[in-house]
Scaffold this active site. Structure first.
Site, PDB file in Angstrom:
ATOM      1  N   ASP A   1       0.839  -1.205   0.000  1.00 28.78           N
ATOM      2  CA  ASP A   1       0.000   0.000   0.000  1.00 28.78           C
ATOM      3  C   ASP A   1       0.874   1.256   0.000  1.00 28.78           C
ATOM      4  O   ASP A   1       1.887   1.318   0.710  1.00 28.78           O
ATOM      5  CB  ASP A   1      -0.887   0.032   1.240  1.00 28.78           C
TER       6      ASP A   1
ATOM      7  N   ASP B   1      -0.603  -2.703  -4.561  1.00 28.30           N
ATOM      8  CA  ASP B   1      -1.834  -2.710  -3.762  1.00 28.30           C
ATOM      9  C   ASP B   1      -2.431  -1.314  -3.812  1.00 28.30           C
ATOM     10  O   ASP B   1      -2.171  -0.571  -4.754  1.00 28.30           O
ATOM     11  CB  ASP B   1      -1.544  -3.188  -2.326  1.00 28.30           C
ATOM     12  N   ASP B   2      -3.234  -0.942  -2.821  1.00 35.31           N
ATOM     13  CA  ASP B   2      -3.886   0.361  -2.866  1.00 35.31           C
ATOM     14  C   ASP B   2      -2.861   1.497  -2.935  1.00 35.31           C
ATOM     15  O   ASP B   2      -1.897   1.529  -2.154  1.00 35.31           O
ATOM     16  CB  ASP B   2      -4.759   0.565  -1.623  1.00 35.31           C
TER      17      ASP B   2
ATOM     18  N   HIS C   1      -3.853  -1.204  -6.877  1.00 36.18           N
ATOM     19  CA  HIS C   1      -5.302  -1.309  -6.751  1.00 36.18           C
ATOM     20  C   HIS C   1      -5.985   0.045  -6.676  1.00 36.18           C
ATOM     21  O   HIS C   1      -7.106   0.145  -6.187  1.00 36.18           O
ATOM     22  CB  HIS C   1      -5.657  -2.148  -5.519  1.00 36.18           C
TER      23      HIS C   1
ATOM     24  N   ARG D   1     -12.430   2.800  -5.589  1.00 39.63           N
ATOM     25  CA  ARG D   1     -13.116   1.708  -4.896  1.00 39.63           C
ATOM     26  C   ARG D   1     -13.509   2.137  -3.479  1.00 39.63           C
ATOM     27  O   ARG D   1     -12.738   2.783  -2.775  1.00 39.63           O
ATOM     28  CB  ARG D   1     -12.197   0.486  -4.849  1.00 39.63           C
TER      29      ARG D   1
ATOM     30  N   LYS E   1     -14.852  -0.102  -0.219  1.00 41.42           N
ATOM     31  CA  LYS E   1     -15.032  -1.500   0.180  1.00 41.42           C
ATOM     32  C   LYS E   1     -15.317  -1.564   1.676  1.00 41.42           C
ATOM     33  O   LYS E   1     -14.545  -1.066   2.495  1.00 41.42           O
ATOM     34  CB  LYS E   1     -13.789  -2.329  -0.180  1.00 41.42           C
TER      35      LYS E   1
END
Length: 362
Positions: free
Chosen positions: A180, A200-201, A222, A253, A255
């Site tokens: 991240d 990742d994010d 991500h 996103r 989530k």
């Protein structure tokens, strides 16, 4: 009459001010304890011994100047590698490299398996400003932001691009995982004009209010995320504006954990962002995390999610979903003005349990 006692306090106050206005220099961990007694701290190039945290507990109002490359010895342990704490801090990274030694740890399994990876690499618990910090090869998560007061982060680079490729430990999969860029738990935060290459994010907001993520570049990974949202947390008043997301699995996103309760995500505004070459989902709002489109929970209220003002343009690759929404029964509420969202390529995803989106069709 000016008493001797008062004179004594005056002299003591002058002496204290004089002592803290010194310049502290750090060239090894042995220098830290004396350097942090000063309100100017200069950090020279050195290697942090394996298994130790480079920790700065700073005086209020301290200015930190990074003047050389910081490397970290390699060892399987929990971390963090670096931690800085203080109020009204000016942290000048000067684009000197902080090298986390990622290839030693990267085995394709991330933070939850395989070799134990120290994370986060950089734990930031300051208010003030943090500028021009250049991180390469984080073992797992790069920055964890837990600011005690208003903080502006500018010009940061996270470059974990070397982890895009397999290595001897990862077999046929990308070596780095769970890298991240910025994990956020805090209020009154601005992250701007920064660059993230990762797996990742790029951004993950887990809790906080009054957060702006603006004019950043995210590649791979991500994309820009809120969550995952667990129980008993609130994320509110978030602005995502002027960012460029390239080649990410997800672009934008939200989530929330399937079984989370008593939480809220509210008043999130996406303004004039661009996303290209999205490989999985362009926009995904799901209440079934960790599944993308599983059975959603409804213990988290998601309200007032807007793509407006400005135009956010999104291009999905062949086979990727442009937009998908998976709300729990009755848990997506308020005004959802998506008139500023323009999508192309890919295919339409499902929109479930949401009748409040306006201004957008696919």
């Amino acid at each position: 009459m000016f008493s001797l006692v008062a004179l004594g306090f005056l002299v003591a106050g002058i002496a204290a001010a004089s002592s803290s206005s010194c310049i502290g220099t750090i060239s090894s961990l042995d220098d830290v304890s004396s350097a942090i007694e000063c309100t100017t701290v200069n950090i020279n190039a050195f290697t942090v011994p394996a298994g130790q945290t480079f920790k700065l507990q700073l005086l209020d109002g301290t200015t930190v100047n990074v003047l050389g490359e910081i490397q970290f010895g390699n060892m399987s342990w929990a971390g963090p590698l670096f931690e800085v704490i203080g109020n009204d801090i000016t942290f000048n990274g000067n684009n000197q490299r902080w090298d986390g030694g990622g290839p030693f740890y990267w085995d394709g399994k991330g933070a939850s398996g395989g070799i134990k990876k120290p994370h986060p690499m950089m734990e930031i618990l300051i208010s003030g400003t943090l500028n021009d910090v250049y991180v390469v090869n984080s073992p797992a998560h790069a920055f964890s932001i837990l600011n005690p007061g208003p903080l502006t982060i500018s010009g940061v680079t996270v470059d974990d691009s070397q982890g895009n490729y397999p290595n001897a430990q990862s077999g046929k999969v990308a070596a780095a995982r769970n890298t991240d860029g910025f994990d956020v738990v805090g209020d009154n935060l601005v992250i701007q004009k920064s660059i993230v290459f990762n797996q990742d994010d790029c951004l993950a907001i887990n809790m906080g209010t009054n957060i702006t993520f603006a004019d950043n570049y995210c590649e791979g990974g991500h994309g820009i995320s809120i969550g995952s949202i667990s129980s008993n947390v609130v994320v509110s008043d978030v602005e995502i504006s002027g960012n460029n997301v390239v080649g990410s699995a997800y672009s934008f996103r939200i989530k929330t954990d399937t079984y989370a309760t008593n939480s809220a995500v509210q008043n999130v505004t996406y303004i004039a962002n661009t996303a290209t070459n999205c490989t999985y989902y362009g926009v995904l709002i799901t209440q079934s995390y960790p599944s993308n489109m599983g059975t959603p929970g409804n213990g988290v209220t998601i309200s007032d999610i807007n793509f407006n003002p400005g135009t956010t343009s999104l291009t999905a690759n062949d086979g990727a979903y442009r937009v998908a929404v998976n709300c729990g029964s009755g848990s997506c509420t308020g005004n959802w003005d998506w008139s500023g969202l323009e999508t192309s390529g890919g295919k339409a995803g499902s929109i479930i349990n949401n009748n409040v989106i306006t201004g957008f069709t696919q």
